[in-house]
Design an enzyme around this catalytic site. Sequence first.
Site, PDB file in Angstrom:
ATOM      1  N   ASP A 188       0.818  -1.217   0.000  1.00  0.00           N
ATOM      2  CA  ASP A 188       0.000   0.000   0.000  1.00  0.00           C
ATOM      3  C   ASP A 188       0.850   1.265   0.000  1.00  0.00           C
ATOM      4  O   ASP A 188       0.340   2.367   0.199  1.00  0.00           O
ATOM      5  CB  ASP A 188      -0.963   0.005   1.186  1.00  0.00           C
ATOM      6  CG  ASP A 188      -0.253   0.028   2.539  1.00  0.00           C
ATOM      7  OD1 ASP A 188       0.994   0.048   2.560  1.00  0.00           O
ATOM      8  OD2 ASP A 188      -0.950   0.005   3.568  1.00  0.00           O
ATOM      9  N   ASP A 214       0.771  -3.988  11.999  1.00  0.00           N
ATOM     10  CA  ASP A 214       2.110  -4.537  11.794  1.00  0.00           C
ATOM     11  C   ASP A 214       2.189  -5.928  12.436  1.00  0.00           C
ATOM     12  O   ASP A 214       2.132  -6.065  13.658  1.00  0.00           O
ATOM     13  CB  ASP A 214       3.157  -3.602  12.397  1.00  0.00           C
ATOM     14  CG  ASP A 214       4.577  -4.003  12.032  1.00  0.00           C
ATOM     15  OD1 ASP A 214       4.774  -5.136  11.551  1.00  0.00           O
ATOM     16  OD2 ASP A 214       5.496  -3.190  12.238  1.00  0.00           O
ATOM     17  N   GLU A 238      -7.283   2.974  15.227  1.00  0.00           N
ATOM     18  CA  GLU A 238      -7.260   2.869  13.766  1.00  0.00           C
ATOM     19  C   GLU A 238      -8.665   2.916  13.173  1.00  0.00           C
ATOM     20  O   GLU A 238      -8.895   3.508  12.117  1.00  0.00           O
ATOM     21  CB  GLU A 238      -6.548   1.593  13.343  1.00  0.00           C
ATOM     22  CG  GLU A 238      -5.085   1.515  13.765  1.00  0.00           C
ATOM     23  CD  GLU A 238      -4.282   2.716  13.306  1.00  0.00           C
ATOM     24  OE1 GLU A 238      -4.582   3.272  12.230  1.00  0.00           O
ATOM     25  OE2 GLU A 238      -3.353   3.108  14.042  1.00  0.00           O
ATOM     26  N   HIS A 241      -9.864   6.297  12.415  1.00  0.00           N
ATOM     27  CA  HIS A 241      -9.483   6.776  11.085  1.00  0.00           C
ATOM     28  C   HIS A 241     -10.406   6.190  10.017  1.00  0.00           C
ATOM     29  O   HIS A 241     -10.819   6.890   9.082  1.00  0.00           O
ATOM     30  CB  HIS A 241      -8.043   6.391  10.775  1.00  0.00           C
ATOM     31  CG  HIS A 241      -7.022   7.076  11.612  1.00  0.00           C
ATOM     32  ND1 HIS A 241      -7.046   8.435  11.874  1.00  0.00           N
ATOM     33  CD2 HIS A 241      -5.926   6.603  12.263  1.00  0.00           C
ATOM     34  CE1 HIS A 241      -6.018   8.767  12.632  1.00  0.00           C
ATOM     35  NE2 HIS A 241      -5.321   7.675  12.883  1.00  0.00           N
ATOM     36  N   ASP A 340     -13.735 -10.225  49.223  1.00  0.00           N
ATOM     37  CA  ASP A 340     -12.316 -10.493  49.428  1.00  0.00           C
ATOM     38  C   ASP A 340     -11.518  -9.209  49.601  1.00  0.00           C
ATOM     39  O   ASP A 340     -10.611  -9.139  50.427  1.00  0.00           O
ATOM     40  CB  ASP A 340     -11.741 -11.283  48.249  1.00  0.00           C
ATOM     41  CG  ASP A 340     -12.382 -12.645  48.094  1.00  0.00           C
ATOM     42  OD1 ASP A 340     -12.851 -13.201  49.110  1.00  0.00           O
ATOM     43  OD2 ASP A 340     -12.427 -13.161  46.956  1.00  0.00           O
ATOM     44  N   ALA A 443      -5.315  -5.314  54.931  1.00  0.00           N
ATOM     45  CA  ALA A 443      -4.212  -4.362  54.990  1.00  0.00           C
ATOM     46  C   ALA A 443      -4.689  -3.018  54.466  1.00  0.00           C
ATOM     47  O   ALA A 443      -5.566  -2.951  53.605  1.00  0.00           O
ATOM     48  CB  ALA A 443      -3.021  -4.860  54.177  1.00  0.00           C
ATOM     49  N   ASP A 494     -12.240  -8.905  56.838  1.00  0.00           N
ATOM     50  CA  ASP A 494     -12.189  -9.319  55.435  1.00  0.00           C
ATOM     51  C   ASP A 494     -11.331  -8.373  54.596  1.00  0.00           C
ATOM     52  O   ASP A 494     -10.515  -8.798  53.776  1.00  0.00           O
ATOM     53  CB  ASP A 494     -13.598  -9.372  54.834  1.00  0.00           C
ATOM     54  CG  ASP A 494     -14.421 -10.508  55.397  1.00  0.00           C
ATOM     55  OD1 ASP A 494     -13.824 -11.502  55.831  1.00  0.00           O
ATOM     56  OD2 ASP A 494     -15.659 -10.387  55.401  1.00  0.00           O
ATOM     57  N   VAL A 496     -10.127  -3.759  54.198  1.00  0.00           N
ATOM     58  CA  VAL A 496     -10.194  -2.370  54.661  1.00  0.00           C
ATOM     59  C   VAL A 496     -10.111  -1.475  53.426  1.00  0.00           C
ATOM     60  O   VAL A 496      -9.355  -1.759  52.490  1.00  0.00           O
ATOM     61  CB  VAL A 496      -9.043  -2.025  55.627  1.00  0.00           C
ATOM     62  CG1 VAL A 496      -9.200  -0.605  56.157  1.00  0.00           C
ATOM     63  CG2 VAL A 496      -8.968  -3.026  56.771  1.00  0.00           C
TER      64      VAL A 496
END
Length: 609
Positions: A188, A214, A238, A241, A340, A443, A494, A496
């Site tokens: 092209d 590519d 793309e 475009h 969780d 934690a 469980d 924080v």
Amino acid sequence: MTRPARAVLAVLPAVLAVLPAAGLPSPARLEQLQQQPQERLVQGQAYLAKFGWVSTTESRFGSLQSLSSKLAEFQQFAGLPVTGVMDDATVAKMQQPRCGVPDKAAPLKRQRRRKRYALQGSRWRNKALTYKIVNWPKNRDRELTRKAISDAFQAWADVSALTFMEIAASTNSKANIDVRFEYGDHGDGDAFDGPGGTLAHAFFPIYGGDAHFDKSESFIVTPGGRDGVDLFTVAAHEFGHSLGLAHSEVNDALMAPFYRPPGVNRDVIKQDDIKGIQSMYGPPEEQPAPAPDTGGPPDTDSGGGGDGGGGDETDGDGDEGEVDARESENAALCEDSSVDAIITVSVKPGRETYVFKGGDYWRLTDIAVAEGYPQRIADRWGGLPDDLDDAMVYTPRRNSKELVFFFKGDKVWRMTNLPTVDEGYPKLISEEFQGIPNDIDAAFTWKRNKKIYFFKGDQYWRFDYEAAKSGGQGVSDKYPQNIRVWRGLPGNLDTVNTWKNGRTYFFKGGSYYKIRDRPLRLTGGYPRNTGEWWFGCPDNQGSIHQQQPAASQQRGDISADETYRDTVIGYGEGDTQPRYGGSAGLTRPSELLTSLLLPLLAALAARQL
């Protein structure tokens, strides 16, 4: 000297001062450019010619003045400091992976003014477009590749009146847009350059709309993957475009020419892109209401105006579909509100909250679960495992980069740029957080002292991450300590979460707690029901209140039934002190004493923990 000559001399300094701003290089800038290495100047000229900033003739015979002016134009477009020379920032930007379509694509008709987005000038006459995947990238799963391309087209369909349908490559039917993966010179006239550099290019509608990628690039077809380029993001750009959009000068727009990995929400299309596509094809068309499900509850009169408070199914407020959708999105969270992990992280343009449970995750709004969830952790979070122990966000200093940690068993994963796991992770918890046990419960980072607190069973540890990274001791010898120090907080937590309002919330089972840190104690009115206040669960799921929380009582707000005493201790929300007897000017003597002692008590509490 004549009067006109004196007038010219009078304005000459002002004219010289504005020459650089007008795009004309100053003598100092030209001298600096002339002293730069010839190789760097040739590199800049070649780049500017390739991407439409200078013509072929200018690139071969152009003067230093022309090169400097064009460099300044490119720097302004790319959001760089405008220096007009090949400085390090400009060289780095020119080496960044990008789209191969020229930035200065010639419009088919002259526009009256420059918009933030850019239209090439051609568009499709019809809004129902087809595409065909002619060939495939190397060593990539075809179904995952197909989904990435489909999702990229759908991203534009979601914000415009366009629709897209794939046509099988095995058929003889012609599609509007052909999608190809090609190596190097592929016929092209615009050859690819191998890994890095130009990732892909596409043709505007007037030239056929095809998109070429590519094939030598290592495209990622699973969200959150590492060591490659995200195909969904590149394809969405793309296809912009292919639909008629040129490159945008807005740096965070999808149609900016430079590649940026997508965020965890994968909302790559920004407001600037939406304005551009809708200027050509219009906004999404409203979908007709679905026909009633004859196998469900009896049809009800939808003409009444409900109050949106979550009434029952036969009250005629017309919200049944909305309630059904909400129940389907958060059913797993409402049936069992234990989770969780919950984290609140910076995701442009603001902060977002995510909930993890089992193999799924949800994004939360301010009062409920966002539409389109749950989604699979494996599909978005870069290889994280299911069934996390917890997750936390660590920010050592104001305006510094957030670090997000995820824990499971004896391992920890870290992300600096969501949703990609940092190189070298997962690591052992004993390696990253020496002195912290495995299989933690929860934690978080406490905003008062920027220390990390780990909880397991009825014990907790304080960890100094900065000290540990500098070779010092992360955990003091006086830890672990008993969780009783956190007055009113249960063991075996469980997770924080520090939410957008800066308050910290502790979760256990289907309940959550808020701890005041002035002084350290449980806030009155807690625990609350997690399902209702965080996930928007309806009343029949066992929520505390009789209706959806009002905007003034979202999650961390003080409820109307909290006592005066509970409000005074810790100053309440927003650190405002309530007044005695409704007066705007009088305070209780005890309140005045509290206001003097609380800062001291807070400092002592932080040191004690």
